[in-house]
Write a protein that holds these residues in place. Structure first.
Motif, PDB file in Angstrom:
ATOM      1  N   GLY A  33       0.807  -1.209   0.000  1.00 16.78           N
ATOM      2  CA  GLY A  33       0.000   0.000   0.000  1.00 16.78           C
ATOM      3  C   GLY A  33       0.842   1.260   0.000  1.00 16.78           C
ATOM      4  N   GLY A  34       0.200   2.373  -0.350  1.00 20.04           N
ATOM      5  CA  GLY A  34       0.893   3.650  -0.357  1.00 20.04           C
ATOM      6  C   GLY A  34      -0.011   4.753  -0.867  1.00 20.04           C
ATOM      7  N   TYR A  35       0.475   5.976  -0.753  1.00 22.84           N
ATOM      8  CA  TYR A  35      -0.271   7.142  -1.222  1.00 22.84           C
ATOM      9  C   TYR A  35       0.193   7.520  -2.619  1.00 22.84           C
ATOM     10  CZ  TYR A  35      -1.905   7.659   3.564  1.00 22.84           C
ATOM     11  OH  TYR A  35      -2.491   7.436   4.790  1.00 22.84           O
ATOM     12  N   VAL A  36      -0.763   7.857  -3.488  1.00 22.92           N
ATOM     13  CA  VAL A  36      -0.435   8.231  -4.861  1.00 22.92           C
ATOM     14  C   VAL A  36       0.224   9.607  -4.844  1.00 22.92           C
ATOM     15  CG1 VAL A  36      -1.324   8.686  -7.163  1.00 22.92           C
ATOM     16  CG2 VAL A  36      -2.370   6.892  -5.760  1.00 22.92           C
ATOM     17  N   LYS A  37       1.485   9.654  -5.255  1.00 20.12           N
ATOM     18  CA  LYS A  37       2.234  10.915  -5.256  1.00 20.12           C
ATOM     19  C   LYS A  37       2.194  11.591  -6.623  1.00 20.12           C
ATOM     20  CE  LYS A  37       6.766  12.874  -4.151  1.00 20.12           C
ATOM     21  NZ  LYS A  37       8.157  12.596  -3.730  1.00 20.12           N
ATOM     22  N   ASP A  38       2.277  10.801  -7.673  1.00 18.29           N
ATOM     23  CA  ASP A  38       2.335  11.350  -9.025  1.00 18.29           C
ATOM     24  C   ASP A  38       1.531  10.446  -9.950  1.00 18.29           C
ATOM     25  OD1 ASP A  38       3.039  12.853 -11.252  1.00 18.29           O
ATOM     26  OD2 ASP A  38       4.834  11.656 -11.618  1.00 18.29           O
ATOM     27  N   LEU A  64       2.566   5.446 -12.306  1.00 16.81           N
ATOM     28  CA  LEU A  64       2.383   6.364 -11.187  1.00 16.81           C
ATOM     29  C   LEU A  64       3.453   6.117 -10.136  1.00 16.81           C
ATOM     30  CD1 LEU A  64      -0.366   5.172  -8.746  1.00 16.81           C
ATOM     31  CD2 LEU A  64       0.328   3.792 -10.680  1.00 16.81           C
ATOM     32  N   THR A  65       3.522   7.007  -9.151  1.00 18.53           N
ATOM     33  CA  THR A  65       4.468   6.889  -8.048  1.00 18.53           C
ATOM     34  C   THR A  65       3.699   6.744  -6.746  1.00 18.53           C
ATOM     35  OG1 THR A  65       6.055   8.285  -9.211  1.00 18.53           O
ATOM     36  CG2 THR A  65       6.399   7.979  -6.849  1.00 18.53           C
ATOM     37  N   LEU A  66       4.099   5.753  -5.930  1.00 20.19           N
ATOM     38  CA  LEU A  66       3.510   5.551  -4.609  1.00 20.19           C
ATOM     39  C   LEU A  66       4.515   5.937  -3.539  1.00 20.19           C
ATOM     40  CD1 LEU A  66       1.611   2.121  -4.695  1.00 20.19           C
ATOM     41  CD2 LEU A  66       0.656   4.417  -4.870  1.00 20.19           C
ATOM     42  N   GLU A  67       4.019   6.471  -2.428  1.00 17.62           N
ATOM     43  CA  GLU A  67       4.882   6.852  -1.314  1.00 17.62           C
ATOM     44  C   GLU A  67       4.371   6.237  -0.025  1.00 17.62           C
ATOM     45  OE1 GLU A  67       7.254  10.779   0.234  1.00 17.62           O
ATOM     46  OE2 GLU A  67       5.210  11.053  -0.525  1.00 17.62           O
ATOM     47  N   ASN A  68       5.290   5.665   0.758  1.00 20.65           N
ATOM     48  CA  ASN A  68       4.936   5.050   2.031  1.00 20.65           C
ATOM     49  C   ASN A  68       6.210   4.901   2.862  1.00 20.65           C
ATOM     50  OD1 ASN A  68       3.969   3.511   4.182  1.00 20.65           O
ATOM     51  ND2 ASN A  68       2.597   2.326   2.872  1.00 20.65           N
ATOM     52  N   LEU A  69       6.149   5.298   4.137  1.00 19.17           N
ATOM     53  CA  LEU A  69       7.318   5.180   5.013  1.00 19.17           C
ATOM     54  C   LEU A  69       7.673   3.721   5.277  1.00 19.17           C
ATOM     55  CD1 LEU A  69       6.654   8.040   7.595  1.00 19.17           C
ATOM     56  CD2 LEU A  69       8.114   8.072   5.559  1.00 19.17           C
ATOM     57  N   GLU A  70       6.737   2.806   5.053  1.00 19.34           N
ATOM     58  CA  GLU A  70       7.037   1.385   5.239  1.00 19.34           C
ATOM     59  C   GLU A  70       8.082   0.909   4.234  1.00 19.34           C
ATOM     60  OE1 GLU A  70       3.559  -1.011   5.217  1.00 19.34           O
ATOM     61  OE2 GLU A  70       2.635   0.005   6.932  1.00 19.34           O
ATOM     62  N   THR A  77       8.054   4.397  -4.594  1.00 16.27           N
ATOM     63  CA  THR A  77       8.257   3.333  -5.571  1.00 16.27           C
ATOM     64  C   THR A  77       7.394   3.639  -6.777  1.00 16.27           C
ATOM     65  OG1 THR A  77       8.200   0.943  -5.963  1.00 16.27           O
ATOM     66  CG2 THR A  77       6.415   1.867  -4.657  1.00 16.27           C
ATOM     67  N   ARG A  78       7.728   3.041  -7.904  1.00  9.69           N
ATOM     68  CA  ARG A  78       6.960   3.271  -9.123  1.00  9.69           C
ATOM     69  C   ARG A  78       6.171   2.014  -9.492  1.00  9.69           C
ATOM     70  NH1 ARG A  78      12.173   2.181 -10.704  1.00  9.69           N
ATOM     71  NH2 ARG A  78      12.444   0.644 -12.377  1.00  9.69           N
TER      72      ARG A  78
END
Length: 315
Positions: A31-36, A52-58, A137-138
């Motif tokens: 999982g992650g938040y959509v950044k781009d 797209l690009t996903l962002e997550n501190l995990e 991550t992409r």
């Protein structure tokens, strides 16, 4: 009048579809938040293109665990080799040696599992260091095609169990047709199909039976898979509803060229030559019921005794 072969027509309905490998649902491994997210429905994409690009501190935690395990393995491997040598020289006990071996093997398993997780989220373990760790991550396209549906937007959270988007490759369209079970035995591979898209136009297009289902669905139909003729591939969109006619077995019927038929007030007539001389021809006008048409000939309800008789063409 000639005995002419006419195919038996089986009417059916279906849809224009793409093969399973031409439709891809895009999901995230973690999982992650959509950044781009720069794409729109209809945009073409290449296989391997970043979607797209996903962002997550995990993602950072996963990289940290991998690097720590990798570093710890060096110590455990050295300790394992040392204890192995001492055990072979009868200096330490088997219990101490097995403990060192067990810790080293467990670390190898953990290291390999973390490595595969990093690969799944497009992070290369071979080049990963403490200086280049990242929280993004992409997501890449698994096939070439175009975006058909989008389920997320910039800033939304993506769960691994929910799709992000759908990509369709419409290069190889085909027909999925439902045939009633009573007609299934009459369907054979290679039979020609004439179909039209009612919501698109009245124009008729061609296809060919390629595969026939071997089971009957709950609605008592059998699935027939047909290939479109090459020149029709780019004219349609997956999901279009079609009405189809399958040309099944042929039967011989008396027929005349379509040009021998004359329509008068919505009734059809033919003109049989009954006498001729140097100065005139004599014809008999006869009303007929029309049947099927094929290759410019129409089935007519004339007796077999009319075979070979001559009729006026183009009245």
């Amino acid at each position: 009048v000639h005995m002419t072969p006419f195919p038996s027509v089986i009417t059916a309905i279906g849809v224009i579809e793409v093969p399973p490998n031409g439709r891809a649902t895009v999901n995230a491994f973690m999982g992650g938040y959509v950044k781009d997210f720069p794409l729109l429905v209809g945009d073409p994409v290449r296989k391997g293109q970043q979607l797209l690009t996903l962002e997550n501190l995990e993602f950072l935690q996963l990289q940290q665990d991998y690097l720590e395990t990798k570093q710890r393995m060096k110590y455990l491997q050295s300790e394992y080799e040392r204890q192995k040598q001492l055990y072979e020289e009868k200096i330490n006990s088997q219990k101490v040696f097995l403990k060192a071996q067990n810790e080293y093997e467990n670390a190898k398993i953990t290291h390999q599992a973390l490595k595969q997780k990093l690969i799944a989220i497009q992070i290369d373990p071979a080049t990963l260091t403490s200086e280049n760790m990242r929280s993004t991550t992409r997501i890449e396209s698994p096939i070439a095609g175009s975006v058909s549906r989008v389920f997320v937007n910039t800033g939304s959270y993506v769960d691994p169990s929910n799709p992000i988007m759908e990509i369709v490759n419409a290069t190889h369209l085909h027909l999925e047709i439902q045939i009633f079970e009573k007609d299934a035995i009459r369907i054979e591979k290679g039979q020609r199909i004439h179909f039209r898209v009612p919501e698109y136009s009245d124009e008729s297009y061609s296809a060919e039976v390629h595969l026939i289902g071997k089971s009957i669905d709950k609605d008592r139909t059998v699935q027939v898979h047909a290939h479109l003729d090459e020149e029709n591939q780019e004219k349609f969109i997956p999901g279009m509803f079609i009405q189809a006619e399958i040309m099944a077995e042929e039967t011989l019927k008396p027929a005349l060229p379509e040009l021998a038929l004359t329509e008068i007030e919505e009734r059809h007539y033919v003109f049989e030559l009954v006498d001729e001389s140097e100065s005139e021809f004599v014809f008999r006008k006869t009303e007929v019921d029309l049947g099927r048409t094929n290759n410019g000939f129409s089935e007519v309800d004339l007796p077999d005794s009319n075979l070979g008789k001559r009729y006026l063409i183009g009245y």
